[in-house]
Design a protein around this motif. Structure first.
Motif, mmCIF file in Angstrom:
data_model
loop_
_atom_site.group_PDB
_atom_site.id
_atom_site.type_symbol
_atom_site.label_atom_id
_atom_site.label_comp_id
_atom_site.label_asym_id
_atom_site.label_seq_id
_atom_site.Cartn_x
_atom_site.Cartn_y
_atom_site.Cartn_z
ATOM 1 N N ILE A 386 0.842 -1.203 0.000
ATOM 2 C CA ILE A 386 0.000 0.000 0.000
ATOM 3 C C ILE A 386 0.875 1.250 0.000
ATOM 4 N N ARG A 387 1.934 1.243 0.844
ATOM 5 C CA ARG A 387 2.837 2.404 0.898
ATOM 6 C C ARG A 387 3.541 2.623 -0.438
ATOM 7 N N LEU A 388 3.839 1.532 -1.124
ATOM 8 C CA LEU A 388 4.517 1.624 -2.419
ATOM 9 C C LEU A 388 3.542 1.842 -3.569
ATOM 10 N N ASN A 389 2.253 1.925 -3.230
ATOM 11 C CA ASN A 389 1.208 2.128 -4.236
ATOM 12 C C ASN A 389 1.209 1.005 -5.283
ATOM 13 N N ARG A 470 18.602 4.475 -11.126
ATOM 14 C CA ARG A 470 19.712 4.830 -10.221
ATOM 15 C C ARG A 470 19.346 6.036 -9.362
ATOM 16 N N LYS A 471 18.628 6.956 -9.976
ATOM 17 C CA LYS A 471 18.209 8.165 -9.261
ATOM 18 C C LYS A 471 17.216 7.821 -8.157
ATOM 19 N N GLN A 472 16.350 6.821 -8.445
ATOM 20 C CA GLN A 472 15.329 6.402 -7.470
ATOM 21 C C GLN A 472 15.716 5.058 -6.842
ATOM 22 N N TYR A 473 16.971 4.943 -6.474
ATOM 23 C CA TYR A 473 17.523 3.666 -5.997
ATOM 24 C C TYR A 473 16.723 3.090 -4.824
ATOM 25 N N ASP A 474 16.372 3.921 -3.872
ATOM 26 C CA ASP A 474 15.673 3.432 -2.679
ATOM 27 C C ASP A 474 14.320 2.820 -3.038
ATOM 28 N N GLU A 477 14.807 -0.554 -4.814
ATOM 29 C CA GLU A 477 15.182 -1.612 -3.867
ATOM 30 C C GLU A 477 13.976 -2.102 -3.072
ATOM 31 N N ARG A 478 13.141 -1.195 -2.636
ATOM 32 C CA ARG A 478 11.978 -1.571 -1.829
ATOM 33 C C ARG A 478 10.974 -2.394 -2.654
#
Length: 531
Positions: A386-389, A470-474, A477-478
């Motif tokens: 849900i948090r990651l939509n 790469r810019k949105q790496y986090d 990964e999630r």
């Protein structure tokens, strides 16, 4: 506990032939009998009543009664055994290999689909009895397919050099497997229960068939599941007339080959019939029967029979003739008062090749029902999604596609070049029109240039996507972590995990939740959120 349902086609894990079957597409109508609906079952009951005889029913009961003689099963199982003697009793059947400790999760879904369907039909047709049956594939000889299971992505394996029908394998060596599994499980209350089930099943029974029966009965006996070992002389004698046709008329080969050619116009063939679809089964050996130069030969052995000798063996030892993937379904429908077979997509796809064969030998073709498929997720995982939509349907996307979609949403500028590709294609359509009116020989050059331009645009899109990832790496990964947790190896967990992983956490409640959540007639993919 919450449940959600998704159309099978939206998961991307089901074949076109199964999707067309579920939709009752006209291209598949000729390959099945009654559809799995209440009306279909009503028709199937009438057909089976007319074809199934009292003599076979009595023999079936006597064999099962003997197999359960020394088993302290649940009262409901023994009640169902007695009901099998009645002319208004019918079975709903699923079959499966004797996988070590039940193998992949979907084995449980097969069984529960079978049990729940019987309960649904009992309410719809109160004048009839419906008995869930698990057909143990005791005659299977592919030991490498069944000698292991996965626990938390670690392979637990049984090593043995035994040959022949696996149901006859003695359980020597499973004490070593028990030791390995015990180390994995730990010391919790649920762990001790799992150890007890394994130990009582495999270490206190002499062969794999009886060990499997104990374990499956322990898990599902309270729901009245009847477990059948059809590696039996009395039951095989019921198949004798069909074996004769198979040996001398190649009945299944002719019928299934014809059907397969029809199916191949649109679908992939699942199984290819042999001239004789039977094995010769004796202790330590299960090999194909081959007919050459007016002789019946047992593959990879020195056993050879004349036509007269093979008939003599069939009459005296019918248990030596073991059906293969083509003829096993017929054996099942001959000896059981069966209405429906419940299986996975791959299984039902090859069953669809068999209807013409059943017609040829005048045996009613059963209803085919796609088993329930399930994805288990925890409340914690649901909150992460849900948090990651990420919707439940998006969860089943190819990982690259999922990451592209989510990264694109967060990107400052869109890196989806759909509009640019459409624009390029439209421009080249105009160029092709000009070329055709000027000099048609230039169309090839225009096509080549179009291909080059689109390839360049695709490469640019990929490079920009990699940069954005790469810019949105986090975020990447999630998303990758949660999807890999839920879908191990980017596939359905039901084919990867063993029930022990969830039993360790939830105990017997896990099976109770499945039992409560699954409706086999819904014909949708189920997601269960465990609390």
């Amino acid at each position: 506990m919450k449940t959600y349902q998704i159309p099978f086609k939206n998961t991307g894990f089901f074949s076109q032939i199964m999707l067309d079957y579920l939709e009752k597409d006209e291209s598949i109508n000729d390959f099945y009998n009654n559809f799995p609906s209440i009306e279909g079952f009503q028709s199937q009951i009438v057909q089976k009543k007319l074809s199934y005889n009292e003599s076979t029913r009595n023999k079936l009961f006597s064999v099962l009664d003997a197999q359960y003689k020394n088993i302290k099963s649940h009262k409901k199982v023994h009640d169902n055994l007695l009901k099998l003697k009645l002319s208004n009793s019918f079975t709903i059947t699923t079959g499966h290999q004797l996988n070590l400790f039940t193998g992949p999760l979907y084995f449980l879904y097969k069984i529960i689909s079978t049990i729940n369907l019987c309960e649904i039909l009992s309410k719809q047709f109160p004048e009839e009895n419906f008995i869930p049956v698990y057909w143990m594939a005791t005659e299977d000889h592919d030991f490498e397919e069944i000698n292991h299971f996965s626990f938390r992505q670690k392979k637990v394996k049984w090593s043995s050099d035994q040959k022949g029908g696996v149901g006859r394998f003695n359980t020597s060596g499973l004490d070593k497997v028990f030791s390995v599994l015990s180390d994995h499980l730990g010391m919790s209350r649920n762990a001790e229960e799992l150890k007890k089930i394994f130990k009582e099943g495999y270490l206190k029974h002499q062969n794999l068939a009886e060990g499997t029966r104990y374990i499956v009965d322990k898990l599902f006996g309270e729901y009245g599941l009847v477990i059948l070992n059809a590696d039996d002389k009395v039951l095989k004698r019921e198949l004798t007339p069909y074996v004769k046709k198979e040996l001398f008329d190649q009945t299944s080969y002719k019928s299934v080959s014809k059907t397969s050619k029809m199916l191949e116009k649109k679908y992939k063939t699942q199984v290819n019939p042999r001239k004789i679809n039977l094995f010769y089964l004796i202790q330590g050996t299960r090999e194909r029967l081959i007919y050459e130069n007016n002789l019946f030969k047992v593959n990879n052995t020195d056993l050879v029979f004349s036509e007269e000798e093979i008939i003599q063996v069939l009459e005296n030892n019918p248990e030596r003739f073991s059906p293969n993937v083509i003829t096993r379904p017929l054996y099942q429908e001959v000896i059981l008062p069966n209405l429906c077979y419940i299986g996975g997509g791959g299984e039902l796809a090859y069953w669809l090749q068999l209807k013409n064969y059943f017609n040829k030998v005048s045996v009613p073709f059963p209803i085919l029902l796609l088993r329930n498929s399930v994805q288990i997720i925890s409340e914690k995982q649901e909150k992460k999604l849900i948090r990651l939509n990420i919707s439940l349907e998006e969860l089943f996307l190819n990982q690259n596609e999922l990451l592209k979609n989510k990264v694109n949403i967060e990107a400052e500028h869109s890196i989806d070049f759909i509009e640019q590709k459409k624009y390029l294609e439209n421009q080249f359509k105009k160029l092709k029109l000009i070329a055709s009116k000027t000099d048609a020989s230039f169309i090839g050059a225009v096509n080549a240039q179009e291909k080059k331009q689109l390839k360049g645009l695709n490469n640019l899109e990929k490079r920009l996507l990699r940069a954005e990832k790469r810019k949105q790496y986090d975020l990447v990964e999630r998303i990758t972590t949660i999807q890999n947790e839920i879908l191990p190896n980017q596939s359905l967990e039901e084919r990867q995990r063993n029930f022990s992983e969830y039993y360790l956490e939830y105990g017997a409640r896990f099976i109770e939740v499945l039992k409560k959540s699954l409706n086999p007639l819904d014909q949708k993919f189920t997601v269960i959120v465990m609390d």
